[in-house]
Each structure stands twice: as C-alpha cells, then as structure tokens.
Write a protein that holds these residues in place. Structure first.
Motif, PDB file in Angstrom:
ATOM      1  N   CYS A   1     -12.918  21.016  85.708  1.00 40.30           N
ATOM      2  CA  CYS A   1     -13.846  21.069  84.790  1.00 40.30           C
ATOM      3  C   CYS A   1     -13.972  22.548  84.270  1.00 40.30           C
ATOM      4  O   CYS A   1     -14.175  23.432  85.237  1.00 40.30           O
ATOM      5  N   PRO A   2     -14.115  22.939  83.014  1.00 36.67           N
ATOM      6  CA  PRO A   2     -14.437  24.558  82.641  1.00 36.67           C
ATOM      7  C   PRO A   2     -15.841  24.905  82.952  1.00 36.67           C
ATOM      8  O   PRO A   2     -16.584  24.055  82.872  1.00 36.67           O
ATOM      9  N   LEU A   3     -15.864  26.233  83.185  1.00 38.47           N
ATOM     10  CA  LEU A   3     -17.082  26.792  83.458  1.00 38.47           C
ATOM     11  C   LEU A   3     -17.653  27.179  81.919  1.00 38.47           C
ATOM     12  O   LEU A   3     -16.980  28.618  81.786  1.00 38.47           O
ATOM     13  N   SER A   4     -18.192  26.709  81.269  1.00 38.30           N
ATOM     14  CA  SER A   4     -18.258  27.111  79.665  1.00 38.30           C
ATOM     15  C   SER A   4     -19.492  27.608  79.433  1.00 38.30           C
ATOM     16  O   SER A   4     -20.518  27.213  79.800  1.00 38.30           O
ATOM     17  N   THR A   5     -19.560  28.952  78.723  1.00 34.01           N
ATOM     18  CA  THR A   5     -20.975  29.317  78.356  1.00 34.01           C
ATOM     19  C   THR A   5     -20.925  29.483  76.823  1.00 34.01           C
ATOM     20  O   THR A   5     -19.993  29.314  76.128  1.00 34.01           O
ATOM     21  N   PRO A   6     -21.940  29.946  76.363  1.00 33.64           N
ATOM     22  CA  PRO A   6     -21.840  30.025  74.722  1.00 33.64           C
ATOM     23  C   PRO A   6     -21.065  30.912  74.363  1.00 33.64           C
ATOM     24  O   PRO A   6     -20.486  31.021  73.075  1.00 33.64           O
ATOM     25  N   HIS A   7     -20.521  31.776  74.984  1.00 39.32           N
ATOM     26  CA  HIS A   7     -19.550  32.810  74.617  1.00 39.32           C
ATOM     27  C   HIS A   7     -18.125  32.759  75.289  1.00 39.32           C
ATOM     28  O   HIS A   7     -17.110  33.436  75.093  1.00 39.32           O
ATOM     29  N   GLY A   8     -17.851  31.439  75.636  1.00 35.45           N
ATOM     30  CA  GLY A   8     -16.524  30.823  75.881  1.00 35.45           C
ATOM     31  C   GLY A   8     -16.266  30.452  77.405  1.00 35.45           C
ATOM     32  O   GLY A   8     -17.547  31.033  78.147  1.00 35.45           O
ATOM     33  N   ALA A   9     -15.308  30.062  77.999  1.00 33.19           N
ATOM     34  CA  ALA A   9     -14.991  29.807  79.261  1.00 33.19           C
ATOM     35  C   ALA A   9     -14.972  30.781  80.199  1.00 33.19           C
ATOM     36  O   ALA A   9     -14.206  31.764  79.697  1.00 33.19           O
ATOM     37  N   ILE A  10     -15.568  31.019  81.426  1.00 29.91           N
ATOM     38  CA  ILE A  10     -15.346  32.058  82.376  1.00 29.91           C
ATOM     39  C   ILE A  10     -14.466  31.780  83.370  1.00 29.91           C
ATOM     40  O   ILE A  10     -14.187  32.415  84.270  1.00 29.91           O
TER      41      ILE A  10
ATOM     42  N   SER B   1     -14.883   7.728  85.900  1.00 26.51           N
ATOM     43  CA  SER B   1     -15.713   8.114  84.683  1.00 26.51           C
ATOM     44  C   SER B   1     -16.979   8.746  85.076  1.00 26.51           C
ATOM     45  O   SER B   1     -17.719   9.734  84.526  1.00 26.51           O
ATOM     46  N   ARG B   2     -17.756   8.049  86.244  1.00 25.03           N
ATOM     47  CA  ARG B   2     -18.899   8.500  86.598  1.00 25.03           C
ATOM     48  C   ARG B   2     -18.681   9.935  87.298  1.00 25.03           C
ATOM     49  O   ARG B   2     -19.794  10.835  87.096  1.00 25.03           O
ATOM     50  N   THR B   3     -17.915  10.201  87.929  1.00 28.55           N
ATOM     51  CA  THR B   3     -17.601  11.490  88.975  1.00 28.55           C
ATOM     52  C   THR B   3     -17.284  12.450  87.942  1.00 28.55           C
ATOM     53  O   THR B   3     -17.971  13.693  87.855  1.00 28.55           O
ATOM     54  N   LEU B   4     -16.694  12.237  86.759  1.00 31.71           N
ATOM     55  CA  LEU B   4     -16.456  13.261  85.775  1.00 31.71           C
ATOM     56  C   LEU B   4     -17.761  13.623  85.131  1.00 31.71           C
ATOM     57  O   LEU B   4     -17.882  14.877  84.563  1.00 31.71           O
ATOM     58  N   ARG B   5     -18.520  12.768  84.993  1.00 26.88           N
ATOM     59  CA  ARG B   5     -20.012  13.069  84.267  1.00 26.88           C
ATOM     60  C   ARG B   5     -20.863  14.027  85.156  1.00 26.88           C
ATOM     61  O   ARG B   5     -21.379  14.883  84.728  1.00 26.88           O
ATOM     62  N   LEU B   6     -20.849  13.556  86.556  1.00 26.58           N
ATOM     63  CA  LEU B   6     -21.356  14.295  87.468  1.00 26.58           C
ATOM     64  C   LEU B   6     -20.704  15.863  87.674  1.00 26.58           C
ATOM     65  O   LEU B   6     -21.559  16.726  87.664  1.00 26.58           O
ATOM     66  N   ALA B   7     -19.523  15.786  87.593  1.00 27.00           N
ATOM     67  CA  ALA B   7     -18.854  17.368  87.702  1.00 27.00           C
ATOM     68  C   ALA B   7     -19.402  17.906  86.676  1.00 27.00           C
ATOM     69  O   ALA B   7     -19.616  19.357  86.509  1.00 27.00           O
ATOM     70  N   GLY B   8     -19.280  17.414  85.241  1.00 24.44           N
ATOM     71  CA  GLY B   8     -19.841  17.999  84.129  1.00 24.44           C
ATOM     72  C   GLY B   8     -21.058  18.591  84.254  1.00 24.44           C
ATOM     73  O   GLY B   8     -21.571  19.670  83.841  1.00 24.44           O
ATOM     74  N   LEU B   9     -21.971  17.750  84.674  1.00 24.81           N
ATOM     75  CA  LEU B   9     -23.391  18.146  84.910  1.00 24.81           C
ATOM     76  C   LEU B   9     -23.737  19.329  85.790  1.00 24.81           C
ATOM     77  O   LEU B   9     -24.529  20.218  85.683  1.00 24.81           O
ATOM     78  N   LEU B  10     -22.740  19.238  86.783  1.00 31.06           N
ATOM     79  CA  LEU B  10     -23.008  20.430  87.895  1.00 31.06           C
ATOM     80  C   LEU B  10     -22.245  21.912  87.171  1.00 31.06           C
ATOM     81  O   LEU B  10     -22.513  22.770  87.588  1.00 31.06           O
ATOM     82  N   ALA B  11     -21.182  21.687  86.376  1.00 33.26           N
ATOM     83  CA  ALA B  11     -20.312  22.729  85.814  1.00 33.26           C
ATOM     84  C   ALA B  11     -21.249  23.538  84.770  1.00 33.26           C
ATOM     85  O   ALA B  11     -21.167  24.825  84.787  1.00 33.26           O
ATOM     86  N   ARG B  12     -22.140  22.864  84.093  1.00 33.63           N
ATOM     87  CA  ARG B  12     -22.772  23.693  82.978  1.00 33.63           C
ATOM     88  C   ARG B  12     -23.933  24.517  83.530  1.00 33.63           C
ATOM     89  O   ARG B  12     -23.852  25.838  83.346  1.00 33.63           O
ATOM     90  N   PRO B  13     -24.958  24.341  84.465  1.00 34.15           N
ATOM     91  CA  PRO B  13     -25.696  25.116  85.162  1.00 34.15           C
ATOM     92  C   PRO B  13     -24.631  26.153  86.154  1.00 34.15           C
ATOM     93  O   PRO B  13     -25.044  27.340  86.394  1.00 34.15           O
TER      94      PRO B  13
END
Length: 237
Positions: free
Chosen positions: A124-133, A148-160
């Motif tokens: 999963c990308p670590l994305s910020t408003p200025h791009g992926a870091i 698919s559920r794991t993908l959603r969870l990983a995305g939820l953790l990646a954002r913060p």
C-alpha cells in the motif's frame, strides 16, 4: 484463503494506537518500527511486514521490517528497480499478489524471490496530500493470503501511517537544519575568534588556531563555545 480480521473492538484499539503514534513518535525510525508492529498485529497470517521510505541519499530503502525475509525481498526490488512495493509507491495504488508462482508482473523480481517462503504480498502506498512518501508491505507464506477485507484494513492503516511518518520526517529535517545552523554559526565564530587573536597576539592564522585548541583542552571546553565567548567578549585572551 480469507484472512480473518480482528473484531470491531480490536480494530478500534488499533485505531487508537495509530492516533497515539501520531502524537508520540518524533523520530522517523521509531515511528516506522511502531507502524510495522501495528501492521503485523492487525493483519493475521502474515509472514512479515515492512515500510519503504527514501533515505538521505535519495535511495529507496527498507527502514524497518519484522523479518529478514522481508528485507531480502525488498532489497531485490531496489536492486532490480521493479516489484510490487515500488509500483504501489510510484502509482499510489494498492498492489496485491495472490500467488507469486503464477504472478506475471515483475518477472525478474518473481524469479529472484522463488527460494523465499513468500507466496502472496500486499503493498500500500503511504500517500499524503503532497504525494507518496513510501509504501508499506505485508507478505504471507500462503497463496491467497490477503482478501478484499484485508486490503481495506491495510489502506485504513496506511493513511494515518503516512501522516505520522510525514510529520516525523518533517521534524527530523527541521532538527537537522537547526543542527546545521549551529555548526555553521560555530564555524563562523571560530574564524572570527582566530582573527581577533591574530590581531591581539600578532600571530599567524595557524598559531591562533593552535592557541585556541590548547586553551580548549586546558579548560575542557568545546572549541566552538570558547570561540563564541571570545567573539562576544566574555573571554579575553
């Protein structure tokens, strides 16, 4: 296989931990280690997790991993300049490999990890408003290790997680800048102090520097501090 996700109360606990990480981890290395630990606890059945960021030389590198196998698989991506983690980072999209034995993308990397006990991967990308870091990644020893559920969870953790690491990087950069300014000021003060001694003692630049070194040692005082005291007039030699 379907990865069984933690129940709602555990997900709430993970969310609370992520919020705590946002507030308490100033150092990038510490923040990354904390994030990988949350990942390994939140995603059941994983063989290991890790985070990729840019190092001081501008090279992509694994700044933390929970298993040596993760480091080996990641290093091969950096050497070959191909792989799911780099693609997730570059394209800012989640990448899933259901089975490395049937995967057709990144052929050189797939061949390179054939000896490793890794059959599926999620990046999963670590994305910020200025791009992926950077990107986070989780590996499994089993084919179809992530649904698919794991993908959603990983995305939820990646954002913060991305926000936490971006903030830590900013703090680290500010600290390095302040340290550089202090060093620069100390260098300038040293040159000025040497000039003052050259005039007062009618000596050469080399002699003035040697004099400062000697006095610094005798007083057990840092050289830059002695120089600043001479410049400010606190110390008269």
């Amino acid at each position: 296989m379907d990865a069984k996700l933690p129940p709602v109360d555990e997900l709430a606990s993970f969310a609370a931990r992520m919020s705590d990480l946002l507030l308490t981890h100033d150092d990038v290395g510490e923040a990354v280690r904390a994030l990988t630990q949350v990942l390994i606890e939140a995603i059941p059945g994983s063989a290991g997790a890790g985070v990729s960021l840019m190092d001081a030389r501008g090279q992509r590198t694994s700044t933390s991993a929970t298993d040596p196998v993760v480091l080996e698989a990641d290093q091969l991506q950096y050497d070959l300049r191909q792989g799911p983690c780099l693609t997730a980072w570059a394209q800012q999209t989640t990448i899933l490999i259901d089975d490395t034995q049937s995967e057709k993308r990144w052929p050189a990397w797939i061949r390179g990890i054939a000896h490793l006990p890794l059959r599926s991967a999620l990046s999963c990308p670590l994305s910020t408003p200025h791009g992926a870091i950077g990107a986070l990644k989780i590996y499994s020893r089993n084919p179809g290790g992530f649904d698919s559920r794991t993908l959603r969870l990983a995305g939820l953790l990646a954002r913060p997680g991305a926000l936490m690491l971006a903030n830590a990087q900013a703090r680290d950069a500010a600290q390095h800048f302040r340290t550089g300014l202090v060093a620069l000021k100390g260098h300038d003060a040293l040159g000025t102090a040497m000039g003052i001694l050259m005039v007062r003692r009618r000596c050469s630049r080399e002699q003035a520097f040697a004099m400062l070194i000697t006095i610094s040692r005798e007083r057990n005082q840092p050289l830059h501090q002695l120089a600043q005291e001479i410049v400010s007039g606190e110390t008269t030699l």
